[in-house]
Design an enzyme around this catalytic site. Structure first.
Site, PDB file in Angstrom:
ATOM      1  N   SER A  16       0.830  -1.206   0.000  1.00  0.00           N
ATOM      2  CA  SER A  16       0.000   0.000   0.000  1.00  0.00           C
ATOM      3  C   SER A  16       0.854   1.241   0.000  1.00  0.00           C
ATOM      4  O   SER A  16       0.358   2.329  -0.266  1.00  0.00           O
ATOM      5  CB  SER A  16      -0.858   0.054   1.262  1.00  0.00           C
ATOM      6  OG  SER A  16      -1.579  -1.110   1.429  1.00  0.00           O
ATOM      7  N   ASN A  24      -4.393   5.900  -1.515  1.00  0.00           N
ATOM      8  CA  ASN A  24      -4.125   6.008  -0.074  1.00  0.00           C
ATOM      9  C   ASN A  24      -3.600   7.382   0.318  1.00  0.00           C
ATOM     10  O   ASN A  24      -3.777   7.808   1.462  1.00  0.00           O
ATOM     11  CB  ASN A  24      -3.141   4.933   0.376  1.00  0.00           C
ATOM     12  CG  ASN A  24      -3.842   3.600   0.584  1.00  0.00           C
ATOM     13  OD1 ASN A  24      -5.039   3.562   0.810  1.00  0.00           O
ATOM     14  ND2 ASN A  24      -3.096   2.528   0.490  1.00  0.00           N
ATOM     15  N   GLU A  31      -4.120  -0.128  -8.855  1.00  0.00           N
ATOM     16  CA  GLU A  31      -3.087   0.870  -9.159  1.00  0.00           C
ATOM     17  C   GLU A  31      -1.849   0.126  -9.654  1.00  0.00           C
ATOM     18  O   GLU A  31      -1.428  -0.862  -9.028  1.00  0.00           O
ATOM     19  CB  GLU A  31      -2.727   1.675  -7.906  1.00  0.00           C
ATOM     20  CG  GLU A  31      -3.805   2.651  -7.471  1.00  0.00           C
ATOM     21  CD  GLU A  31      -3.448   3.385  -6.179  1.00  0.00           C
ATOM     22  OE1 GLU A  31      -3.661   4.603  -6.125  1.00  0.00           O
ATOM     23  OE2 GLU A  31      -2.971   2.742  -5.221  1.00  0.00           O
ATOM     24  N   HIS A  88      -1.426  -2.771  -7.000  1.00  0.00           N
ATOM     25  CA  HIS A  88      -2.102  -2.509  -5.728  1.00  0.00           C
ATOM     26  C   HIS A  88      -3.610  -2.681  -5.865  1.00  0.00           C
ATOM     27  O   HIS A  88      -4.281  -1.892  -6.550  1.00  0.00           O
ATOM     28  CB  HIS A  88      -1.754  -1.081  -5.251  1.00  0.00           C
ATOM     29  CG  HIS A  88      -2.313  -0.770  -3.912  1.00  0.00           C
ATOM     30  ND1 HIS A  88      -2.836   0.465  -3.581  1.00  0.00           N
ATOM     31  CD2 HIS A  88      -2.453  -1.531  -2.800  1.00  0.00           C
ATOM     32  CE1 HIS A  88      -3.252   0.438  -2.335  1.00  0.00           C
ATOM     33  NE2 HIS A  88      -3.035  -0.762  -1.843  1.00  0.00           N
TER      34      HIS A  88
HETATM   35  N1  CAA Z   1     -16.136 -10.741  -1.276  1.00  0.00           N
HETATM   36  C1  CAA Z   1     -16.948 -10.830  -2.338  1.00  0.00           C
HETATM   37  N2  CAA Z   1     -18.054 -10.077  -2.498  1.00  0.00           N
HETATM   38  C2  CAA Z   1     -18.353  -9.228  -1.511  1.00  0.00           C
HETATM   39  C3  CAA Z   1     -17.543  -9.080  -0.371  1.00  0.00           C
HETATM   40  C4  CAA Z   1     -16.393  -9.887  -0.273  1.00  0.00           C
HETATM   41  N3  CAA Z   1     -15.559  -9.813   0.769  1.00  0.00           N
HETATM   42  N4  CAA Z   1     -18.096  -8.138   0.429  1.00  0.00           N
HETATM   43  C5  CAA Z   1     -19.192  -7.712  -0.207  1.00  0.00           C
HETATM   44  N5  CAA Z   1     -19.351  -8.362  -1.376  1.00  0.00           N
HETATM   45  C6  CAA Z   1     -20.370  -8.150  -2.396  1.00  0.00           C
HETATM   46  C7  CAA Z   1     -21.690  -8.674  -1.914  1.00  0.00           C
HETATM   47  O1  CAA Z   1     -21.862 -10.021  -2.295  1.00  0.00           O
HETATM   48  C8  CAA Z   1     -22.679  -7.752  -2.622  1.00  0.00           C
HETATM   49  O2  CAA Z   1     -22.869  -8.182  -3.958  1.00  0.00           O
HETATM   50  P1  CAA Z   1     -24.300  -7.942  -4.682  1.00  0.00           P
HETATM   51  O3  CAA Z   1     -24.567  -6.466  -4.595  1.00  0.00           O
HETATM   52  O4  CAA Z   1     -24.074  -8.394  -6.090  1.00  0.00           O
HETATM   53  O5  CAA Z   1     -25.266  -8.763  -3.923  1.00  0.00           O
HETATM   54  C9  CAA Z   1     -21.933  -6.435  -2.693  1.00  0.00           C
HETATM   55  O6  CAA Z   1     -20.536  -6.747  -2.552  1.00  0.00           O
HETATM   56  C10 CAA Z   1     -22.359  -5.521  -1.591  1.00  0.00           C
HETATM   57  O7  CAA Z   1     -22.147  -6.203  -0.355  1.00  0.00           O
HETATM   58  P2  CAA Z   1     -23.136  -6.165   0.881  1.00  0.00           P
HETATM   59  O8  CAA Z   1     -24.553  -5.955   0.408  1.00  0.00           O
HETATM   60  O9  CAA Z   1     -22.867  -7.346   1.748  1.00  0.00           O
HETATM   61  O10 CAA Z   1     -22.643  -4.938   1.729  1.00  0.00           O
HETATM   62  P3  CAA Z   1     -22.447  -3.454   1.303  1.00  0.00           P
HETATM   63  O11 CAA Z   1     -23.412  -3.014   0.269  1.00  0.00           O
HETATM   64  O12 CAA Z   1     -22.399  -2.757   2.597  1.00  0.00           O
HETATM   65  O13 CAA Z   1     -20.981  -3.435   0.627  1.00  0.00           O
HETATM   66  C11 CAA Z   1     -18.638  -3.219   0.665  1.00  0.00           C
HETATM   67  C12 CAA Z   1     -19.860  -3.872   1.321  1.00  0.00           C
HETATM   68  C13 CAA Z   1     -18.450  -3.813  -0.731  1.00  0.00           C
HETATM   69  C14 CAA Z   1     -17.453  -3.567   1.552  1.00  0.00           C
HETATM   70  C15 CAA Z   1     -18.892  -1.677   0.542  1.00  0.00           C
HETATM   71  O14 CAA Z   1     -19.281  -1.185   1.796  1.00  0.00           O
HETATM   72  C16 CAA Z   1     -17.671  -0.917   0.083  1.00  0.00           C
HETATM   73  O15 CAA Z   1     -17.342  -0.898  -1.083  1.00  0.00           O
HETATM   74  N6  CAA Z   1     -17.003  -0.239   1.049  1.00  0.00           N
HETATM   75  C17 CAA Z   1     -15.810   0.581   0.762  1.00  0.00           C
HETATM   76  C18 CAA Z   1     -14.604  -0.319   0.641  1.00  0.00           C
HETATM   77  C19 CAA Z   1     -13.357   0.472   0.376  1.00  0.00           C
HETATM   78  O16 CAA Z   1     -13.304   1.693   0.380  1.00  0.00           O
HETATM   79  N7  CAA Z   1     -12.283  -0.282   0.184  1.00  0.00           N
HETATM   80  C20 CAA Z   1     -10.971   0.295  -0.046  1.00  0.00           C
HETATM   81  C21 CAA Z   1     -10.162   0.116   1.178  1.00  0.00           C
HETATM   82  S1  CAA Z   1      -8.575   0.792   0.944  1.00  0.00           S
HETATM   83  C22 CAA Z   1      -7.664  -0.475   0.379  1.00  0.00           C
HETATM   84  O17 CAA Z   1      -8.093  -1.588   0.235  1.00  0.00           O
HETATM   85  C23 CAA Z   1      -6.268  -0.145   0.002  1.00  0.00           C
HETATM   86  C24 CAA Z   1      -5.270  -0.129   1.029  1.00  0.00           C
HETATM   87  O18 CAA Z   1      -4.099  -0.198   0.640  1.00  0.00           O
HETATM   88  C25 CAA Z   1      -5.503   0.076   2.459  1.00  0.00           C
END
Ligand code: CAA
Length: 287
Positions: free
Chosen positions: A121, A192, A154, A142
């Protein structure tokens, strides 16, 4: 068209298991490597659970899931990456561990133009590349958590990455169904560098008693249409990882906005890593 069919993934944590899953789902042959069998079993269980979730939601058939699992091998021996076309390192944000892995991959991976990628990251790709004798093959790749859901990758070439390596990394990302943003080899890359100061600001608001985690998160979900609020997101990323990324950003830029606040440091000291440890800003132990 990508000439990459054999993928190695080092690390089967949140990110590594997600990268292995999307690679196997894309029809690639995958080897997942972990340091010990307990971590490997946990990674395998995570991959199986996520693949089952796709079946339960009728996104994939049970046959496709079985075929993807059959394409995925699990190992505690990094030597099993010898025949890989690309190896993606996705272990915790610990530079010395990553340097050690890149040094080993350099001697192990036979294909001389194999892509050696890191999902770091925040650690400069240039430093990881210099642990090898082939820095021209090393690139940042990334992914974002949850990997099966988030479309972005990325791609971070270092000063010495050759254009063929970057193009093959881009072709791989396309095979995995991801959209690429090229980012500079600077701590935090693009996402990030913007996201982490925002998360740290939210933690400082909690620390200052400005607002509660619930109210801050509701504010950003309901008032700014974010899919989740910053405290829940920090819990999902892992507070240890959030701290590690903040440390790298602060080491690079020396700007106060990147310094991890004391509350984050104490939570990490306490083992409150967020969702993966059961407690962070929220309590997940009942889930
Ligand atoms: N694996 C596979 N599919 C998943 C999943 C997982 N772990 N989590 C959620 N999903 C899928 C669900 O199956 C659902 O699919 P459908 O819409 O087709 O049914 C969809 O994603 C939405 O999931 P939920 O309804 O269970 O829950 P939600 O609507 O609250 O979404 C979330 C959950 C996808 C996590 C959403 O809240 C989200 O996108 N959050 C932001 C995540 C984010 O910002 N991530 C970046 C983090 S930074 C990073 O990763 C980089 C770093 O270097 C730190």
């Amino acid at each position: 068209m990508s000439d990459i069919t054999r993928v190695g993934v080092i690390g089967a944590g949140l990110m590594g298991s997600g990268i292995a899953e999307v690679s196997a789902n894309a029809g690639l042959d995958v080897v997942v490597v972990e340091a010990d069998s307990a971590a490997l079993d946990a990674g395998r269980a995570r991959i199986e659970k996520s693949m089952q979730r796709a079946v339960d939601k009728s996104k994939r058939s049970a046959e496709d899931r079985d075929a993807a699992l059959a394409r995925t091998a699990f190992s505690v021996d990094i030597g099993d990456c010898a025949d890989r076309d690309v190896v993606i390192e996705a272990v915790a944000e610990n530079e010395s561990v990553k340097l050690d892995i890149f040094g080993k991959l350099d001697t192990i991976v036979r294909r001389r133009d194999a892509v050696l990628a890191s999902n770091t990251s925040s650690i400069p790709i240039m430093r990881l590349a210099m642990a090898t004798s082939r820095p021209e093959n090393v690139v940042g790749l990334h992914f974002f958590n949850p990997v099966p859901v988030l479309k972005l990758v990325e791609i971070i070439p270092s000063l010495l990455t050759d254009s063929g390596t970057t193009e093959r990394a881009e072709a791989l990302a396309a095979t995995l169904g991801k959209t690429v943003v090229r980012a500079p080899d600077r701590a935090g890359f693009v996402v990030n560098a913007l996201l982490v100061p925002y998360l740290l600001s939210a933690i400082r608001m909690v620390e200052a008693g400005h607002s509660t985690p619930e109210d801050i998160d509701n504010g950003m979900v309901l008032g700014a249409s974010h899919p989740m609020g910053p405290l829940r997101l920090a819990d999902m990323i892992g507070l240890d990882t959030t701290k590690a990324v903040a440390d790298s950003l602060y080491a690079e830029y020396r700007e106060p906005q990147y310094a991890p606040p004391p509350l984050l440091l104490r939570m990490v000291d306490a083992g409150l890593y967020g969702k993966k440890s059961g407690r962070g800003f929220y309590d997940y132990r009942g889930e």
